[in-house]
Design a protein around this motif. Structure first.
Motif, PDB file in Angstrom:
ATOM      1  N   ILE A   1      38.343  20.078  52.262  1.00  0.00           N
ATOM      2  CA  ILE A   1      36.849  19.606  51.584  1.00  0.00           C
ATOM      3  C   ILE A   1      35.741  19.838  52.947  1.00  0.00           C
ATOM      4  O   ILE A   1      34.702  20.253  51.556  1.00  0.00           O
ATOM      5  CB  ILE A   1      36.612  17.325  52.045  1.00  0.00           C
ATOM      6  CG1 ILE A   1      38.050  17.335  51.578  1.00  0.00           C
ATOM      7  CG2 ILE A   1      35.686  17.524  51.488  1.00  0.00           C
ATOM      8  CD1 ILE A   1      37.641  15.264  52.454  1.00  0.00           C
ATOM      9  N   PHE A   2      36.413  20.804  53.820  1.00  0.00           N
ATOM     10  CA  PHE A   2      35.004  21.162  54.485  1.00  0.00           C
ATOM     11  C   PHE A   2      36.006  22.828  54.549  1.00  0.00           C
ATOM     12  O   PHE A   2      35.571  23.410  55.336  1.00  0.00           O
ATOM     13  CB  PHE A   2      35.185  20.932  55.708  1.00  0.00           C
ATOM     14  CG  PHE A   2      34.355  19.393  55.477  1.00  0.00           C
ATOM     15  CD1 PHE A   2      33.359  18.755  54.653  1.00  0.00           C
ATOM     16  CD2 PHE A   2      35.259  18.703  55.813  1.00  0.00           C
ATOM     17  CE1 PHE A   2      33.437  17.761  55.377  1.00  0.00           C
ATOM     18  CE2 PHE A   2      35.222  17.402  56.399  1.00  0.00           C
ATOM     19  CZ  PHE A   2      34.158  16.791  55.342  1.00  0.00           C
ATOM     20  N   PRO A   3      35.986  23.599  53.222  1.00  0.00           N
ATOM     21  CA  PRO A   3      36.768  24.832  53.455  1.00  0.00           C
ATOM     22  C   PRO A   3      35.710  25.488  54.367  1.00  0.00           C
ATOM     23  O   PRO A   3      36.157  26.696  55.448  1.00  0.00           O
ATOM     24  CB  PRO A   3      36.559  25.549  52.053  1.00  0.00           C
ATOM     25  CG  PRO A   3      35.708  24.331  51.488  1.00  0.00           C
ATOM     26  CD  PRO A   3      35.902  23.312  52.184  1.00  0.00           C
ATOM     27  N   THR A   4      34.429  25.782  54.508  1.00  0.00           N
ATOM     28  CA  THR A   4      33.556  27.036  54.641  1.00  0.00           C
ATOM     29  C   THR A   4      33.565  26.881  56.214  1.00  0.00           C
ATOM     30  O   THR A   4      33.461  27.567  57.186  1.00  0.00           O
ATOM     31  CB  THR A   4      31.805  26.534  54.500  1.00  0.00           C
ATOM     32  OG1 THR A   4      32.770  26.679  53.108  1.00  0.00           O
ATOM     33  CG2 THR A   4      30.994  28.156  54.560  1.00  0.00           C
ATOM     34  N   ALA A   5      33.374  25.003  56.608  1.00  0.00           N
ATOM     35  CA  ALA A   5      33.024  25.051  58.027  1.00  0.00           C
ATOM     36  C   ALA A   5      34.430  25.166  58.671  1.00  0.00           C
ATOM     37  O   ALA A   5      34.514  26.120  59.649  1.00  0.00           O
ATOM     38  CB  ALA A   5      32.812  23.565  57.957  1.00  0.00           C
ATOM     39  N   SER A   6      35.558  25.467  57.796  1.00  0.00           N
ATOM     40  CA  SER A   6      36.908  25.308  58.915  1.00  0.00           C
ATOM     41  C   SER A   6      36.716  27.138  59.587  1.00  0.00           C
ATOM     42  O   SER A   6      37.079  27.223  60.040  1.00  0.00           O
ATOM     43  CB  SER A   6      38.094  25.140  57.435  1.00  0.00           C
ATOM     44  OG  SER A   6      37.932  23.634  57.224  1.00  0.00           O
ATOM     45  N   MET A   7      36.871  27.924  58.179  1.00  0.00           N
ATOM     46  CA  MET A   7      36.372  29.524  58.576  1.00  0.00           C
ATOM     47  C   MET A   7      35.652  29.352  59.824  1.00  0.00           C
ATOM     48  O   MET A   7      36.105  30.195  60.609  1.00  0.00           O
ATOM     49  CB  MET A   7      36.024  29.767  57.225  1.00  0.00           C
ATOM     50  CG  MET A   7      37.190  30.035  56.060  1.00  0.00           C
ATOM     51  SD  MET A   7      35.982  31.056  54.857  1.00  0.00           S
ATOM     52  CE  MET A   7      35.985  29.558  53.422  1.00  0.00           C
ATOM     53  N   ASN A   8      34.648  28.741  59.432  1.00  0.00           N
ATOM     54  CA  ASN A   8      33.663  28.981  60.557  1.00  0.00           C
ATOM     55  C   ASN A   8      34.276  28.779  62.240  1.00  0.00           C
ATOM     56  O   ASN A   8      33.780  28.863  63.386  1.00  0.00           O
ATOM     57  CB  ASN A   8      32.478  28.265  60.770  1.00  0.00           C
ATOM     58  CG  ASN A   8      31.909  28.623  59.182  1.00  0.00           C
ATOM     59  OD1 ASN A   8      32.098  29.833  58.867  1.00  0.00           O
ATOM     60  ND2 ASN A   8      30.518  28.026  59.078  1.00  0.00           N
ATOM     61  N   TYR A   9      34.390  27.296  61.728  1.00  0.00           N
ATOM     62  CA  TYR A   9      35.431  26.680  63.676  1.00  0.00           C
ATOM     63  C   TYR A   9      36.637  27.722  64.288  1.00  0.00           C
ATOM     64  O   TYR A   9      37.222  27.672  65.014  1.00  0.00           O
ATOM     65  CB  TYR A   9      35.107  25.319  63.319  1.00  0.00           C
ATOM     66  CG  TYR A   9      34.031  24.749  63.904  1.00  0.00           C
ATOM     67  CD1 TYR A   9      32.989  24.908  65.045  1.00  0.00           C
ATOM     68  CD2 TYR A   9      33.405  24.316  62.662  1.00  0.00           C
ATOM     69  CE1 TYR A   9      32.046  24.421  65.305  1.00  0.00           C
ATOM     70  CE2 TYR A   9      31.225  23.968  63.049  1.00  0.00           C
ATOM     71  CZ  TYR A   9      31.206  23.566  64.372  1.00  0.00           C
ATOM     72  OH  TYR A   9      30.573  23.818  64.869  1.00  0.00           O
TER      73      TYR A   9
END
Lengths: 522, 494
Positions: free
Chosen positions: A274-282
Motif C-alpha cells: 500500500i505504501f511503496p514510496t514510503a517503504s523505499m524512503n524508510y
C-alpha cells in the motif's frame, strides 16, 4: 472456496465442540483437538494443490459485506505469499498440539480450546483481504496467547503475559488509527465510494501509491510499528525472550513458528503493497535496524545460560534476515524473506520442541545442567543436530536457501544501494554457527558429569512423530526449494514490478498477462 | 388512534406506569414479588411501544405533533434511546432483587425509583426545548441522589448521596443559568429555532458563548467528564452496586443524548463555505472553538479517567474511573458532530450498557457489606466460579475494546467519526488512553485466571442476576460479531 472456508472455520468449530466435552475426559479432548488440526491440514492441502502458481493475484476469493456503513467486509483469499503462511500454520499446529500431550498437565479443556481459537485467528490473519477483518483477527490472537502464556507458562509467566499483551497492543492500536484514517482517505479522496469509507484491501492496494508521500510515511510508520513489534525488530524485541522463555513448549512453537511471521507478513502485505514510496524512503533505516538485530540477537544468544532463551534470541537474529530481505525490495530478497519465514517456523519450531523434550526429562533448561546427553540419547542427538544445522544455515538444509537469497537480494538492491548490509548481515550466519554449535557441544558432548542425566530415555514414538515431518520439510526445502519458491514467485515479481515502476519507470520482469481472478461471490 | 398518540405512547406509558407503580407499592403490602414483576412488565411494555415508533420509514426520523407543540420530538433516535433506558432498567431490576435482599432488604420503592429515573431520561431524549431538557435532567438527577444513598444505614452510602446531591444541584444551577442566557440571546427555548437564530446572525454571540459554556459545565458534570468527574468514584462506590450499574450506563447515555441535542442546536457544523459573510466567519470561529473545547475535555476525560483507574485497588472504583474514561470516548462523537459521530454514540452507549452492567453485576454478586471488592478478592475466581470469571473476562476484554466483543465496533465508529471531522489527534489520544486502560482490565483477568485463591468463597445467591448476565454477554458477542443491523439502524435515526 469451500476449502478456504473449512481451513478457516474448522478450528473454530473444533473449539466450540471442545466446549461441550466434559473436562475429565482428557483423552477425548486431546484426540479431538489433534484430529481437528490434522483434518484442517488435509483440507489446506486442497488449497495448495488447487493453487495456480502463475497467477499473482488473490485466488479462492470470497467477499461479503459485513458492516455496510464502513464497507468493512468479510473478504478472504490467498495469494502466493499467504498460501505458504497458511500451510505453515496448518502444519505447525498439529505438531504443537501433539507436543502438548506431555507438556500440558492441567486444565486441558481450556488449553485445547485456546489453541484451536489461536489457530483460527492465525489463519484468519493470513487470509484476510480487508483491513477491518485483518485487524479483528490480529487482535483476536492476543486473548488465547495471553492465556496460554499466563496459565500454562513458567515461573515468571504473569510478567511475561502482561508484557506480551501490552507490547502487542501498543503497536496494534496505532495501526487501528491508521486503518481508520486510510479507510476514510481511500473512501473519500481516492475511490469516492458511496459510503465515503472503505477497508477493502483489493481496492486500497491499487490506489495506495497515489497517497501523498508525507501522509504515506505516517501511515507506514503506524503500520510498521505494529508489525515490527511482532517480528520483533531490534529495539522492539524485549518482550520476545520473556514470552518465549515463559511460554509452555507448544506455546513457544506456535509463537516462533507462526506468530512472529504475522509481523513480516504484514510488512509485505500492507507496508510494501500500500505504501511503496514510503517503504523505499524508510528501507535503509529499517534494514539498518534489521542488520543490528541480526548481530545483536546473535551476540546476546551467545551468552545465554538458558537454552530456551538462547533459541529465543536466535529468533531475533533470524528474523532480521527476513526483514532485510523484504526491504531490499528485490525479487530474490522478497523470495528469500518469504521462504525464510517458512524455514524459521520449521527449524526454530523444531529447536523449541527439542528443548521441550529435554525439559520434560530434566525440568531444567540451564546449559550447565547438561553435558554428554548424546551418549544416552543418540537418536535425539541426531534430531537436535538437524534442527541446529537447519538453523545455522548449512547448505543442503532449508536455512541456507533463505539466508542466501535474502543476503543476495540485499547485495543487489538498488534501493538500499550499499553492499554493507550484506557484509554485516552475513556475519550473523557465522555468529549463529558459533552460538548454536557451542551450545550443542556443551549440552550433547563430553562426559556425563551430572548423575541425573545418566538414565534419560531416548525419543519415544510420539516424539518421533513430531520431529520426522519437520525434518522431511527441512530437507525438502534444502534440496529442492522450487516447490515452495514457485508458489510465491509471480506474486513477488508483480510486487517488485510495482516498486520498480514507481522508482525507475520500468518494470523489472515481464509477467504474462492474466485475466483478473474470478471473484466467486456465492 | 391518531399518529401523535402512537408516537407519544412510550412517554405516556412510562409516566402512567410509574405512577401506577407507586400505587402497586402501596396496595401490595408485604408481597414484594408483585412490584418486582410489575416493574419489569412496565418497562417491557414501554420498550415495545417505543420499538413500534422507531420505524425508519418515518422520515426524517422524528415528527412534531400538535399534542406536544414543538417542545418534544418523537420516534427516531428518541425512541431508540427509550429502548436503551428500558433495557438498562430491566437488566438492573433483575440483578437488584438478590443484591438488595442480601445487602439491605428488598424495598419496593426501589423499583418505582428506577421507573421514575427512566421517565426523566426519556424526557431528555424526547426533548426539543431547553425547558423539557431541564425537567428531564432534574427528574433523573433527583432519583439518582436517592438511589445512591438507598442503603441509608451505610456511612459510605450517605456520604455518596450527600456529595452527589450538593454537587449535582450546583451543576444544575450552572445548567439553568446557561439556558437562561441562551433564551436571552435567541428569544426562544425551542432547539431548531435557536439554531435558526444563531445561523441568521441575529443572536448575540457573547451570550451564546457564555451560555454554551455554562451548559457545557452542567452536562459535563452529569456525564462525569473532566474536570467535573470527581464525584463519580465516590458516588459510584457508595451507591448499591446495582444502581451504580444503572447510573453509570443509562445515566451516561441520557447525559450524552442531552449533549447531542444541545450540540446539534448550538454548534452549526455545516456552515455554507461558499457564502462568506461576517456572520459565517463569526459562526465558524464559534464552531471551531467550541469543538476544540469539547475535544480537549474529551481527551482529558479519557486520559485522567484511565490514569486514575490504574492505581485503584478496588474493582468497583476502578470501574467507576473507567466509566469516566468511557464518557470521554463517547464525547468523541459530540466533537465529530456528524452522522458517524452520533450513530457512534448510539452504538457505543448500547454496547457499553451491556458490558458495564454485566461487570458491575458481577462485582455486586461477589461483594459482601461493601467489602470484598479488591483485586485480591478476585484471585483465582475461576476455580470456584468458572462462569463468573469467564463472563467477567469477556466484559473486561470488551471494555478494553478488543475484538470480537461489542466494545470494538463502537470504538471503531467513534474513531471514524472523529477522523472524518478532522480530529485525528483525538483518536490518537483515545488510543493512548486505551493502551493505559489495558493495564487494569487485563490486570483483573490476570487476577482471576493466573493467581491462586487464598480464601476460597462461594457465591450462593445469584438467582435472577443470571438473567442480566446472560442477556449482557449474549449482546456483547452479538454486537461485536454482527454489528451491522444496529449500525444501519442508528444511521437512519438522525
Amino acid at each position: 472456496m469451500t476449502a478456504l472456508f473449512l481451513t478457516l472455520f474448522l478450528p473454530l468449530a473444533g473449539a466450540l465442540f471442545l466446549l461441550f466435552v466434559n473436562r475429565d475426559k482428557v483423552g477425548l479432548l486431546k484426540n479431538s483437538a489433534l484430529g481437528v488440526s490434522l483434518v484442517t491440514f488435509c483440507v489446506s492441502l486442497i488449497l495448495f494443490f488447487g493453487f495456480d502458481n502463475n497467477n499473482p493475484e488473490f485466488q479462492f476469493v470470497y467477499e461479503a459485506v459485513w458492516i455496510t456503513a464502513f464497507d468493512a467486509g468479510f473478504r478472504i483469499g490467498v495469494d502466493g505469499m499467504s498460501l505458504l503462511m497458511v500451510m505453515l500454520t496448518t502444519f505447525i499446529t498439529p505438531i504443537a498440539i501433539l507436543s502438548s500431550f506431555d507438556a500440558i498437565q492441567k486444565r486441558e479443556k481450556e488449553y485445547y480450546i485456546m489453541v484451536l481459537i489461536l489457530q483460527f485467528a492465525m489463519t484468519g490473519v493470513f487470509l484476510a483481504a480487508d483491513l477491518f477483518l485483518f485487524y479483528i483477527f490480529w487482535e483476536l490472537i492476543l486473548i488465547p496467547m495471553y492465556f496460554i502464556i499466563g496459565i500454562w507458562g513458567g515461573k515468571e509467566r504473569l510478567y511475561a503475559a502482561v508484557k506480551f499483551f501490552l507490547f502487542t497492543v501498543v503497536g496494534s492500536l496505532f495501526m487501528l488509527v491508521a486503518v481508520v484514517w486510510l479507510g476514510f482517505y481511500a473512501g473519500t479522496e481516492l475511490l469516492s465510494t458511496s459510503t465515503g469509507f472503505t477497508t477493502n484491501y483489493f481496492l486500497i492496494k491499487e490506489v495506495g501509491s497515489r497517497i501523498p508521500v508525507d501522509i504515506q510515511e505516517w501511515m507506514f510508520l503506524a503500520f510498521a510499528l505494529s508489525f515490527l513489534i511482532k517480528v520483533p525488530l531490534f529495539p522492539l524485541h524485549t518482550w520476545l525472550p520473556d514470552a518465549h522463555t515463559e511460554a509452555p513448549t507448544p506455546g513457544s512453537v506456535i509463537l516462533a513458528g507462526v506468530l512472529l511471521k504475522m509481523g513480516t507478513y504484514g510488512l509485505i502485505r500492507f507496508n510494501l503493497e500500500i505504501f511503496p514510496t514510503a517503504s523505499m524512503n524508510y528501507a535503509s533505516i529499517i534494514s539498518t535496524l534489521a542488520v543490528i538485530g541480526i548481530i545483536y540477537g546473535a551476540l546476546v544468544a551467545m551468552v545465554q545460560t538458558d537454552i530456551k532463551r538462547l533459541v529465543a534470541y536466535s529468533s531475533v537474529s533470524h528474523l532480521g534476515f527476513v526483514v532485510l530481505g523484504i526491504f531490499s525490495m528485490t525479487a530474490e530478497g522478497l523470495q528469500g524473506g518469504i521462504i525464510q519465514m517458512v524455514n524459521h517456523g520449521l527449524s526454530t519450531g523444531m529447536l523449541f520442541l527439542c528443548v521441550g523434550m529435554l525439559y520434560e526429562r530434566r525440568h531444567t533448561r540451564l546449559i550447565s545442567e547438561y553435558g554428554g546427553i548424546a551418549r544416552v540419547m543418540p537418536n535425539f542427538a541426531v534430531m537436535f543436530a538437524i534442527a541446529m544445522f537447519a538453523s545455522v544455515g548449512l547448505p543442503g538444509l532449508n536455512g541456507f536457501i533463505g539466508e542466501f537469497l535474502t543476503l543476495k537480494g540485499a547485495f543487489d538492491s538498488k534501493i538500499l544501494g550499499s553492499y554493507w548490509y550484506t557484509i554485516f548481515g552475513a556475519t550473523g550466519v557465522i555468529f549463529a554457527a558459533v552460538y548454536l554449535l557451542w551450545m550443542y557441544q556443551r549440552v550433547m558432548f563430553g562426559t556425563i558429569d551430572n548423575p541425573a542425566n545418566r538414565n534419560l530415555k531416548d525419543l519415544s514414538t510420539k516424539e518421533w512423530s513430531m520431529l520426522v515431518p519437520i525434518v522431511v520439510f527441512i530437507v525438502w526445502i534444502g534440496l529442492y526449494p522450487a516447490t515452495f519458491l514457485n508458489v510465491s514467485d509471480t506474486y513477488t515479481k508483480k510486487l517488485v514490478n510495482k516498486i520498480e515502476i514507481l522508482k525507475f519507470n520500468k518494470p523489472a520482469f515481464d509477467l504474462p498477462s492474466i485475466a483478473p481472478a474470478e471473484q466467486d461471490n456465492n | 388512534m391518531t399518529n401523535e398518540v402512537v408516537y407519544g405512547m412510550p412517554l405516556l406509558l412510562i409516566m402512567a406506569l410509574s405512577v401506577v407503580m407507586l400505587l402497586v407499592d402501596a396496595f401490595t403490602g408485604k408481597n414484594k414479588i408483585i412490584a418486582y414483576y410489575f416493574s419489569i412488565f412496565s418497562l417491557l411494555v414501554v420498550a415495545a411501544s417505543a420499538a413500534l415508533t422507531i420505524s425508519p420509514d418515518v422520515d426524517p426520523g422524528f415528527i412534531e405533533t400538535p399534542m406536544s407543540g414543538t417542545s418534544m420530538v418523537f420516534g427516531g433516535y428518541a425512541a431508540f434511546f427509550d429502548i436503551i433506558f428500558c433495557v438498562a432498567g430491566i437488566l438492573t431490576i433483575f440483578a437488584s432483587r438478590p443484591y438488595l435482599k442480601r445487602e439491605y432488604g428488598e424495598y419496593k420503592e426501589y423499583y418505582s425509583l428506577i421507573l421514575f429515573a427512566i421517565t426523566g431520561m426519556m424526557l431528555i431524549s424526547h426533548s426539543n426545548s431547553l425547558l423539557m431538557l431541564f425537567i428531564g435532567i432534574e427528574l433523573m438527577s433527583i432519583v439518582f441522589y436517592v438511589l445512591s444513598g438507598f442503603i441509608r444505614t451505610r456511612v459510605t452510602a450517605v456520604e455518596s448521596a450527600l456529595k452527589y446531591f450538593l454537587l449535582g444541584s450546583f451543576a444544575s444551577g450552572f445548567l439553568l443559568y446557561g439556558m437562561a442566557l441562551l433564551y436571552g440571546a435567541t428569544g426562544t427555548i425551542v432547539f431548531p429555532e435557536i439554531l435558526k437564530s444563531i445561523l441568521s446572525g441575529s443572536a448575540d454571540m457573547t451570550f451564546i458563548r457564555v451560555g454554551f459554556a455554562l451548559i457545557l459545565i452542567g452536562l459535563a458534570f452529569k456525564a462525569a467528564a473532566f474536570p467535573f468527574h470527581q464525584w463519580a468514584p465516590d458516588v459510584y462506590h457508595g451507591a448499591p452496586t446495582v444502581s451504580t450499574a444503572f447510573m453509570s450506563t443509562a445515566g451516561k447515555a441520557a447525559a450524552l443524548i442531552a449533549f447531542i441535542i444541545v450540540a446539534k442546536a448550538i454548534i452549526p457544523t455545516d456552515i455554507a463555505v461558499s457564502n462568506i459573510t461576517d456572520v459565517t466567519i463569526k459562526l465558524a470561529d464559534f464552531t471551531d472553538t467550541s469543538r476544540m473545547i469539547i475535544a480537549i475535555i474529551a481527551a482529558l476525560t479519557m486520559l485522567i479517567g484511565n490514569i486514575s483507574a490504574v492505581v485503584q485497588k478496588n474493582v468497583k472504583r476502578m470501574l467507576a474511573y473507567s466509566s469516566v474514561a468511557h464518557a470521554g470516548y463517547l464525547m468523541m462523537g459530540i466533537v465529530a458532530n456528524n452522522e458517524n459521530g452520533w450513530s457512534g454514540i448510539m452504538f457505543y452507549a448500547t454496547a457499553y450498557m451491556f458490558m458495564q452492567i454485566g461487570s458491575f453485576v458481577i462485582v455486586g454478586v461477589i461483594e459482601r457489606n461493601n467489602e470484598r471488592m479488591n483485586f485480591e478478592d478476585y484471585s483465582g475466581l475461576r476455580k470456584n466460579h468458572p462462569w463468573l470469571a469467564a463472563l467477567m473476562a469477556i466484559f473486561m476484554f470488551s471494555l478494553a475494546g478488543i475484538p470480537p466483543f461489542a466494545g470494538f465496533p463502537g470504538k471503531y465508529m467513534l474513531f471514524v467519526g472523529a477522523v472524518e471531522s478532522g480530529f485525528t489527534w483525538l483518536t490518537i489520544v483515545a488510543v493512548v488512553s486505551t493502551i493505559i486502560s489495558m493495564y487494569f482490565y487485563i490486570g483483573l483477568v490476570l487476577n482471576m485466571y493466573f493467581k491462586d485463591n487464598d480464601n476460597p468463597f462461594v457465591v450462593t445467591d445469584i438467582s435472577s442476576a443470571r438473567i442480566t448476565l446472560a442477556i449482557s454477554v449474549i449482546f456483547v458477542f452479538l454486537l461485536g460479531i454482527l454489528p451491522n443491523s444496529l449500525i444501519e439502524l442508528a444511521k437512519q435515526l438522525f
